[in-house]
Scaffold this active site. Structure first.
Site, PDB file in Angstrom:
ATOM      1  N   HIS A  45       0.821  -1.221   0.000  1.00  0.00           N
ATOM      2  CA  HIS A  45       0.000   0.000   0.000  1.00  0.00           C
ATOM      3  C   HIS A  45       0.854   1.270   0.000  1.00  0.00           C
ATOM      4  CE1 HIS A  45      -2.204  -3.275   2.087  1.00  0.00           C
ATOM      5  NE2 HIS A  45      -3.127  -2.950   1.201  1.00  0.00           N
TER       6      HIS A  45
HETATM    7  S1  FES Z   1       1.470  -0.364   3.366  1.00  0.00           S
HETATM    8 FE1  FES Z   1      -0.040  -1.826   3.751  1.00  0.00          FE
HETATM    9  S2  FES Z   1       1.078  -3.538   4.370  1.00  0.00           S
HETATM   10 FE2  FES Z   1       2.575  -2.068   4.015  1.00  0.00          FE
END
Ligand code: FES
Length: 231
Positions: A196
């Protein structure tokens, strides 16, 4: 005892009834009297035999638990020996082997082979650990940040050991949802998470993205100038 008393009572009643019938027999005639006598003789004999069987059975029942107890104890003892023999291999396997010790016990790690700029991964207690040999530029980048601007404010000095600024040891899973960040990636050249987009700097602090906190520092200590013990 109960059986004997009951037998005596029944026999007494039978005798009294026999007397009454005997009187009737004397009144009714010898033919009937003989038949009645024969009947009660057979009845008493049968009753006596039955009582004898009951008494014998009772005596046998008194003796039987002794044999059962012996068999029970013998069977139980054999079962206990068998059970012990069966579970001993499992008990002996409960002694920690090397893999178990490595999974839960402290881990000694030799830093000598880790080149400057290199990030090494290892496991301690099943957790991924990053060992990073920082360059001078990476150390400077980590130390010159305004801590007040950080989401999880921590100076670099509390994340490394005094005098060992070149070594950064942190847990290797993203603090968002646990993915493994990629080293030397992202705007701060620390780590970037491929899941993410969380970005960590060269001190492992969260700088961008959804991760709420810095990569934690595990418990460790230097055991020599080039060796650490994690745990
Ligand atoms: S940013 Fe979501 S698991 Fe690393």
């Amino acid at each position: 005892m109960t059986v004997v008393v009951r037998a005596q009572c029944v026999r007494h009643c039978l005798l009294r009834l026999g007397d009454r019938l005997g009187n009737q027999r004397r009144q009714a005639g010898s033919g009937i009297a003989e038949a009645t006598t024969s009947f009660w003789s057979v009845a008493e004999g049968a009753l006596g035999a039955r009582m004898t069987r009951v008494a014998t059975t009772h005596a046998s029942a008194s003796a039987e638990p002794t044999r059962r107890d012996f068999l029970f104890i013998a069977t139980g003892a054999a079962g206990a020996v068998g059970l012990a023999a069966t579970i001993w291999p499992f008990i002996s396997q409960m002694a920690p082997d090397a893999a178990t010790i490595a999974a839960g016990a402290p881990v000694d790690f030799d830093l000598s082979p880790v080149a400057e700029g290199q990030i090494v991964k290892l496991f301690w207690r099943g957790k991924l650990i990053f060992v990073r040999h920082r360059t001078a530029a990476e150390i400077k980048s980590a130390q010159t940040v305004d801590v007040a601007t950080l989401r999880d404010p921590e100076p670099d000095s509390v994340r490394v050991k005094a005098g060992k600024d070149q070594w950064l040891i942190v847990y290797g899973n993203c603090t968002h949802l646990g993915c493994v960040p990629l080293g030397n990636e992202g705007a701060f050249h620390g780590w970037q998470c491929p899941c993410h987009g969380s970005v960590f700097d060269t001190s492992g602090r969260i700088r961008q993205g959804p991760a709420p906190i810095n990569l934690p520092v595990p418990p460790y200590a230097f055991t020599s100038d080039k060796a650490i013990r994690i745990g």
